[in-house]
Design a protein around this motif. Structure first.
Motif, PDB file in Angstrom:
ATOM      1  N   GLU A  39      -9.097  -0.129  -6.371  1.00  0.00           N
ATOM      2  CA  GLU A  39      -9.277   0.062  -4.824  1.00  0.00           C
ATOM      3  C   GLU A  39      -7.989   0.258  -4.240  1.00  0.00           C
ATOM      4  O   GLU A  39      -7.797   0.862  -3.184  1.00  0.00           O
ATOM      5  CB  GLU A  39      -9.719  -1.381  -4.454  1.00  0.00           C
ATOM      6  CG  GLU A  39     -10.097  -1.536  -2.656  1.00  0.00           C
ATOM      7  CD  GLU A  39     -10.826  -2.848  -2.476  1.00  0.00           C
ATOM      8  OE1 GLU A  39     -10.728  -3.012  -1.192  1.00  0.00           O
ATOM      9  OE2 GLU A  39     -11.027  -3.562  -3.414  1.00  0.00           O
ATOM     10  N   THR A  40      -6.854  -0.423  -4.520  1.00  0.00           N
ATOM     11  CA  THR A  40      -5.507  -0.365  -4.166  1.00  0.00           C
ATOM     12  C   THR A  40      -4.925   1.148  -4.055  1.00  0.00           C
ATOM     13  O   THR A  40      -4.340   1.733  -3.457  1.00  0.00           O
ATOM     14  CB  THR A  40      -4.630  -1.360  -4.657  1.00  0.00           C
ATOM     15  OG1 THR A  40      -4.755  -2.734  -4.347  1.00  0.00           O
ATOM     16  CG2 THR A  40      -3.192  -1.218  -4.011  1.00  0.00           C
ATOM     17  N   GLU A  43      -6.542   3.195  -1.770  1.00  0.00           N
ATOM     18  CA  GLU A  43      -6.006   3.115  -0.407  1.00  0.00           C
ATOM     19  C   GLU A  43      -4.664   3.923  -0.128  1.00  0.00           C
ATOM     20  O   GLU A  43      -4.318   4.616   0.469  1.00  0.00           O
ATOM     21  CB  GLU A  43      -5.714   1.747   0.048  1.00  0.00           C
ATOM     22  CG  GLU A  43      -7.164   1.114   0.041  1.00  0.00           C
ATOM     23  CD  GLU A  43      -7.821   1.393   1.476  1.00  0.00           C
ATOM     24  OE1 GLU A  43      -7.218   2.061   2.288  1.00  0.00           O
ATOM     25  OE2 GLU A  43      -9.170   0.933   1.591  1.00  0.00           O
ATOM     26  N   LEU A  44      -3.963   3.773  -1.530  1.00  0.00           N
ATOM     27  CA  LEU A  44      -2.586   4.324  -1.577  1.00  0.00           C
ATOM     28  C   LEU A  44      -2.755   5.833  -1.445  1.00  0.00           C
ATOM     29  O   LEU A  44      -2.244   6.632  -0.923  1.00  0.00           O
ATOM     30  CB  LEU A  44      -1.769   3.662  -2.703  1.00  0.00           C
ATOM     31  CG  LEU A  44      -0.442   4.286  -3.042  1.00  0.00           C
ATOM     32  CD1 LEU A  44       0.560   4.063  -1.827  1.00  0.00           C
ATOM     33  CD2 LEU A  44       0.227   3.716  -4.243  1.00  0.00           C
ATOM     34  N   LYS A  46      -5.299   7.582  -0.331  1.00  0.00           N
ATOM     35  CA  LYS A  46      -5.616   8.153   0.965  1.00  0.00           C
ATOM     36  C   LYS A  46      -4.388   7.956   1.998  1.00  0.00           C
ATOM     37  O   LYS A  46      -4.104   9.158   2.653  1.00  0.00           O
ATOM     38  CB  LYS A  46      -6.679   7.209   1.464  1.00  0.00           C
ATOM     39  CG  LYS A  46      -7.173   7.401   2.694  1.00  0.00           C
ATOM     40  CD  LYS A  46      -8.244   6.533   3.322  1.00  0.00           C
ATOM     41  CE  LYS A  46      -8.849   7.045   4.757  1.00  0.00           C
ATOM     42  NZ  LYS A  46      -7.677   6.719   5.820  1.00  0.00           N
ATOM     43  N   THR A  47      -3.369   7.106   1.845  1.00  0.00           N
ATOM     44  CA  THR A  47      -2.326   7.031   2.624  1.00  0.00           C
ATOM     45  C   THR A  47      -1.379   8.030   2.203  1.00  0.00           C
ATOM     46  O   THR A  47      -0.711   8.605   3.344  1.00  0.00           O
ATOM     47  CB  THR A  47      -1.744   5.608   2.527  1.00  0.00           C
ATOM     48  OG1 THR A  47      -2.472   4.612   2.711  1.00  0.00           O
ATOM     49  CG2 THR A  47      -0.486   5.666   3.354  1.00  0.00           C
ATOM     50  N   ASP A  50      -2.660  11.135   3.760  1.00  0.00           N
ATOM     51  CA  ASP A  50      -2.309  11.076   5.339  1.00  0.00           C
ATOM     52  C   ASP A  50      -1.050  11.609   5.846  1.00  0.00           C
ATOM     53  O   ASP A  50      -0.607  12.305   6.668  1.00  0.00           O
ATOM     54  CB  ASP A  50      -2.686   9.592   6.026  1.00  0.00           C
ATOM     55  CG  ASP A  50      -4.076   9.260   5.985  1.00  0.00           C
ATOM     56  OD1 ASP A  50      -5.087  10.369   5.650  1.00  0.00           O
ATOM     57  OD2 ASP A  50      -4.451   8.126   5.869  1.00  0.00           O
ATOM     58  N   ARG A 222       2.879   1.523   5.245  1.00  0.00           N
ATOM     59  CA  ARG A 222       1.511   1.016   4.459  1.00  0.00           C
ATOM     60  C   ARG A 222       1.599   1.295   2.883  1.00  0.00           C
ATOM     61  O   ARG A 222       1.175   0.657   2.142  1.00  0.00           O
ATOM     62  CB  ARG A 222       0.252   1.691   5.107  1.00  0.00           C
ATOM     63  CG  ARG A 222      -0.109   1.261   6.502  1.00  0.00           C
ATOM     64  CD  ARG A 222      -1.436   1.633   6.854  1.00  0.00           C
ATOM     65  NE  ARG A 222      -1.758   2.800   6.891  1.00  0.00           N
ATOM     66  CZ  ARG A 222      -1.452   3.831   7.777  1.00  0.00           C
ATOM     67  NH1 ARG A 222      -0.966   3.413   9.292  1.00  0.00           N
ATOM     68  NH2 ARG A 222      -1.727   5.109   7.903  1.00  0.00           N
ATOM     69  N   PHE A 226       1.220  -0.994   0.016  1.00  0.00           N
ATOM     70  CA  PHE A 226       0.256  -0.792  -1.180  1.00  0.00           C
ATOM     71  C   PHE A 226       0.772  -0.669  -2.555  1.00  0.00           C
ATOM     72  O   PHE A 226       0.186  -1.260  -3.329  1.00  0.00           O
ATOM     73  CB  PHE A 226      -0.386   0.571  -0.805  1.00  0.00           C
ATOM     74  CG  PHE A 226      -1.645   0.358   0.317  1.00  0.00           C
ATOM     75  CD1 PHE A 226      -2.608  -0.843   0.264  1.00  0.00           C
ATOM     76  CD2 PHE A 226      -1.805   1.086   1.167  1.00  0.00           C
ATOM     77  CE1 PHE A 226      -3.594  -0.897   1.054  1.00  0.00           C
ATOM     78  CE2 PHE A 226      -2.893   1.114   2.153  1.00  0.00           C
ATOM     79  CZ  PHE A 226      -3.705   0.122   2.079  1.00  0.00           C
ATOM     80  N   SER A 335       1.264   5.235  -8.955  1.00  0.00           N
ATOM     81  CA  SER A 335       0.397   5.635  -7.753  1.00  0.00           C
ATOM     82  C   SER A 335       0.401   7.052  -7.483  1.00  0.00           C
ATOM     83  O   SER A 335      -0.508   7.421  -6.793  1.00  0.00           O
ATOM     84  CB  SER A 335       0.981   4.906  -6.490  1.00  0.00           C
ATOM     85  OG  SER A 335       2.330   5.289  -6.099  1.00  0.00           O
TER      86      SER A 335
END
Length: 389
Positions: A39-40, A43-44, A46-47, A50, A222, A226, A335
């Protein structure tokens, strides 16, 4: 004797069962932690995506800003040229006005002279001219005198006509110059409006760029959070896996009535080709930007020192790439952010720090192999937001 044997076997069974239950509980925790890690990572990822999109939008705005600034400079240059032309026209108008005033004065003088002659003729009639004619010695002299009188009158009229024509031409030139000046001033006013509009565009683009930079900064923060979260989760997972391994080994050995401890080293990952083909400066600069991009120069150097301390130690691999790709050692590597920075190239500050580290710059001792975010309980050398230990 039989009862003692049965008691021992019962106790051994209880121990094995207890250890198996513990191993099962640890397995569940491992599954939960793995889920949290995934999950992390999501999120990472996706960040990071972005950040990449924001960087792209920012680059487009930077190009637009350059274009607008170029157009603005052209408009400013045009306005300067128009100002010079207006000044030149003003000088020409002033010179023309001076010439016009001189012509008017000359015309006035000529007119006054003619008025004197006309007044003289009116007061004395033609007697003076008649006397001049009668005083002629012969016909030839009379004709000459008559021609002279005619020429004087004709000259006066001609000179007056010339001065009038000159004055009219100067007045026409003055009107033309004023018209040209008005046209230049209108063109200048239009250019100034364009300048204001273009300046507003530049200001708006700068504002948008600042907003993107703020969003990028927030997204990078962020991402760091993460990464720290992922680091902690991976450390927790590694601890749980060791615990599970120890519990399973203890259960196995307990079943064999031979309980012993076992430990294992940290396995190595395999760096991808894009990493192994990169230079040491590029690798070190990329990990410095990922781990300490927002830190001071000293904080950047300290991160590089930790990497190089591991390369120099026989407890770790002997290349920068292999040190970075040891499992669960550097969260940005796990990551994927490390490869992202490596592919686009680290910024100049981190590249300079990497070069300085490879040249021998040191801010932490050779026995420092770890660092983490300041958390209130880890002790060591604190530099910025990191503790080195």
């Amino acid at each position: 004797m039989l009862k003692k044997l049965m008691a021992v076997m019962l106790i051994a069974g209880i121990i094995v069962t207890t250890l198996e239950v513990c191993a099962s509980s640890t397995s569940k925790k491992i599954e939960e932690t793995q889920g949290q890690i995934e999950e992390t990572k999501g999120e990472l990822e996706k960040t990071n995506s972005d950040i990449e999109q924001l960087e792209g939008s920012k680059e487009e705005l930077e190009e637009a800003k350059k274009k607008f600034e170029s157009e603005l400079n052209e408009i400013i240059s045009d306005i300067e040229k128009l100002n010079q032309e207006i000044e030149q026209k003003q000088l020409e108008i002033e010179e023309t006005q001076e010439a016009l005033e001189a012509a008017k004065e000359k015309e006035e003088e000529q007119y006054e002279s003619m008025k004197v002659r006309i007044k003289y003729m009116y007061e004395y009639g033609d007697e003076n001219y008649m006397a001049m004619l009668l005083a002629a010695e012969d016909i030839s002299d009379m004709l000459n005198r008559a021609e002279y009188i005619s020429k004087i009158t004709k000259y006066d009229r001609q000179m007056l006509d010339e001065f009038v024509a000159t004055r009219e031409e100067i007045e026409r030139q003055e009107i033309l110059l004023k018209t040209q000046k008005e046209e230049l001033e209108r063109a200048k006013a239009e250019s100034q409006e364009q300048q204001e509009a273009m300046a507003e565009k530049v200001a708006q683009v700068k504002t948008n760029i600042s907003e993107y930079e703020s969003q990028i900064s927030q997204a990078e923060q962020r991402a760091l959070e993460f990464e720290e979260q992922l680091r902690q989760q991976e450390e927790s997972l590694e601890s749980l896996e060791r615990k599970k391994q120890q519990e399973e080994e203890a259960a196995r050995r307990a079943a064999e009535n031979n309980i012993t401890d076992n430990t294992s080293g940290i396995p190595l990952g395999s760096p991808p080709a894009t990493v192994t083909s990169a230079s040491n400066v590029q690798l070190l600069a990329a990990i410095i930007e990922c781990e300490a991009g927002g830190e001071s120069y000293e904080g950047k150097i300290a991160v590089g020192n930790v990497v190089m301390n591991r390369v120099a130690s026989n407890r770790y691999p002997n290349t920068i790439a292999d040190v970075l790709y040891q499992r669960s050692q550097f969260t940005p590597v796990t990551s994927g952010r490390f490869v992202l920075v490596l592919s686009r190239g680290a910024n100049s500050a981190c590249t300079q720090a990497a070069q300085d580290v490879l040249a021998g710059k040191v801010v932490v001792g050779s026995d420092i192999y770890h660092f983490c975010r300041v958390n209130g309980y880890t002790t060591g050398i604190t530099i910025g937001n990191h503790v080195f230990y």
